[in-house]
Design a protein around this motif. Structure first.
Motif, PDB file in Angstrom:
ATOM      1  N   TYR A   1       0.828  -1.203   0.000  1.00 26.32           N
ATOM      2  CA  TYR A   1       0.000   0.000   0.000  1.00 26.32           C
ATOM      3  C   TYR A   1       0.864   1.255   0.000  1.00 26.32           C
ATOM      4  O   TYR A   1       1.966   1.274   0.556  1.00 26.32           O
ATOM      5  N   ASN A   2       0.343   2.290  -0.628  1.00 29.14           N
ATOM      6  CA  ASN A   2       0.943   3.617  -0.583  1.00 29.14           C
ATOM      7  C   ASN A   2       0.040   4.502   0.267  1.00 29.14           C
ATOM      8  O   ASN A   2      -1.165   4.605   0.011  1.00 29.14           O
ATOM      9  N   VAL A   3       0.619   5.117   1.290  1.00 26.19           N
ATOM     10  CA  VAL A   3      -0.180   5.952   2.186  1.00 26.19           C
ATOM     11  C   VAL A   3       0.687   7.064   2.761  1.00 26.19           C
ATOM     12  O   VAL A   3       1.902   6.888   2.951  1.00 26.19           O
ATOM     13  N   THR A   4       0.081   8.207   3.001  1.00 22.10           N
ATOM     14  CA  THR A   4       0.794   9.340   3.598  1.00 22.10           C
ATOM     15  C   THR A   4       0.321   9.526   5.033  1.00 22.10           C
ATOM     16  O   THR A   4      -0.879   9.718   5.283  1.00 22.10           O
TER      17      THR A   4
ATOM     18  N   PHE B   1       4.601   6.665   2.660  1.00 22.79           N
ATOM     19  CA  PHE B   1       5.109   5.342   3.038  1.00 22.79           C
ATOM     20  C   PHE B   1       4.606   4.268   2.082  1.00 22.79           C
ATOM     21  O   PHE B   1       3.511   4.359   1.525  1.00 22.79           O
ATOM     22  N   LEU B   2       5.441   3.240   1.903  1.00 22.59           N
ATOM     23  CA  LEU B   2       5.022   1.994   1.292  1.00 22.59           C
ATOM     24  C   LEU B   2       4.835   0.987   2.422  1.00 22.59           C
ATOM     25  O   LEU B   2       5.737   0.807   3.246  1.00 22.59           O
ATOM     26  N   VAL B   3       3.675   0.363   2.480  1.00 22.85           N
ATOM     27  CA  VAL B   3       3.312  -0.462   3.624  1.00 22.85           C
ATOM     28  C   VAL B   3       2.943  -1.880   3.187  1.00 22.85           C
ATOM     29  O   VAL B   3       2.170  -2.074   2.238  1.00 22.85           O
ATOM     30  N   GLY B   4       3.505  -2.845   3.875  1.00 24.11           N
ATOM     31  CA  GLY B   4       3.094  -4.239   3.730  1.00 24.11           C
ATOM     32  C   GLY B   4       2.433  -4.671   5.026  1.00 24.11           C
ATOM     33  O   GLY B   4       2.942  -4.387   6.120  1.00 24.11           O
TER      34      GLY B   4
ATOM     35  N   VAL C   1      -6.391   1.728   6.290  1.00 19.49           N
ATOM     36  CA  VAL C   1      -6.213   3.097   6.774  1.00 19.49           C
ATOM     37  C   VAL C   1      -6.741   4.066   5.712  1.00 19.49           C
ATOM     38  O   VAL C   1      -6.486   3.876   4.518  1.00 19.49           O
ATOM     39  N   PRO C   2      -7.485   5.096   6.092  1.00 18.43           N
ATOM     40  CA  PRO C   2      -7.999   6.060   5.117  1.00 18.43           C
ATOM     41  C   PRO C   2      -6.873   6.652   4.265  1.00 18.43           C
ATOM     42  O   PRO C   2      -5.842   7.068   4.782  1.00 18.43           O
ATOM     43  N   GLY C   3      -7.079   6.660   2.958  1.00 19.28           N
ATOM     44  CA  GLY C   3      -6.091   7.227   2.049  1.00 19.28           C
ATOM     45  C   GLY C   3      -5.117   6.225   1.484  1.00 19.28           C
ATOM     46  O   GLY C   3      -4.352   6.559   0.568  1.00 19.28           O
ATOM     47  N   ALA C   4      -5.108   5.006   1.990  1.00 23.20           N
ATOM     48  CA  ALA C   4      -4.172   3.993   1.502  1.00 23.20           C
ATOM     49  C   ALA C   4      -4.630   3.458   0.150  1.00 23.20           C
ATOM     50  O   ALA C   4      -5.796   3.126  -0.032  1.00 23.20           O
ATOM     51  N   THR C   5      -3.713   3.384  -0.801  1.00 19.52           N
ATOM     52  CA  THR C   5      -4.023   2.852  -2.126  1.00 19.52           C
ATOM     53  C   THR C   5      -3.180   1.614  -2.385  1.00 19.52           C
ATOM     54  O   THR C   5      -2.029   1.518  -1.947  1.00 19.52           O
TER      55      THR C   5
END
Length: 235
Positions: free
Chosen positions: A64-67, A173-176, A190-194
């Motif tokens: 996921y990509n998220v700020t 952030f890049l999230v696994g 999480v809101p905003g995560a793509t």
């Protein structure tokens, strides 16, 4: 299992060549140790005699990509929902580890790798980075997220205040996010995560010399004299 292969001293300088054999399903495999001690690595290379693209695609789930702000990670609700339940791995993106302040989540730890100026302003205890460009130019601060569960504690208050005072800007952030037991990907809602699909690039390397591994080396875990002799022949 994982074990060191003793190589003949007359053929190899032990300080320059270290060979191990390992099984990916073993709890003591060497590659896991390397990954756990390098939280800012973001890419791996695999050399194989056969095509692995399709195989890897089956086992590499989405990330996921998220700020988020760094202080979001120490929020007790975030820790309870995402850190304690499963395994979260995150790495700040679009930053250079030798020039920028970079951040990672490695399971239950928030890891900050920052320059000297940021470190001195931040005021949280850390240690000099192991491989800085110049000794004393970078520092690593590790924050145990499970110690941030209680906002009434002084530790939480200090970490929260210092992050908001010095590192308050949102970070990409890049999230696994993975099941703690099975390791399979879990939805990170999480809101905003793509969702981002992992990229697997492959290329052929012609005329590469690849050791021909005898069947006896992979069919048994017993390191007999014959087994060791065959292992020596590979190198």
């Amino acid at each position: 299992m994982s074990s060191h292969i003793p190589l003949p001293k007359e053929k190899h300088n032990k300080s320059k060549l270290f060979v191990t054999r390992s099984h990916l399903l073993s709890k003591k495999h060497e590659h896991s140790k390397l990954i756990q001690t390098h939280p800012f690595n973001h890419q791996i290379s695999i050399i194989s005699q056969s095509a692995v693209r399709e195989t890897l695609a089956k086992y590499i789930g989405p990330y996921y990509n998220v700020t988020l702000k760094l202080s979001d990670f120490i929020d007790p609700a975030f820790i309870s929902t995402y850190i304690k339940r499963n395994t979260l791995i995150a790495l700040s993106s679009n930053r250079y580890i030798d020039a920028d302040d970079v951040f990672a989540i490695d399971g239950q730890k928030l890891i900050l790798s920052v320059g000297k100026d940021t470190y001195e302003t931040l005021g949280l205890v850390g240690k000099s980075a192991q491989f800085p460009v110049e000794r004393g130019s970078r520092f690593v601060v590790e924050i145990d997220l499970l110690d941030c569960m209680d906002p009434a504690k002084k530790y939480y208050q200090r970490v929260h205040n210092r992050l908001n005072a010095v590192l308050s800007e949102p970070v990409e952030f890049l999230v696994g996010y993975f099941d703690k037991t099975t390791g399979t990907p879990v939805t990170f809602d999480v809101p905003g995560a793509t969702v981002v699909t992992p990229q697997v690039d492959t290329r052929s390397v012609p005329n590469m010399m690849v050791p021909n591994v005898p069947e006896c080396l992979v069919s048994t875990n017993e390191q007999t004299d014959t087994w060791t002799e065959h292992a020596h022949e590979l190198f």
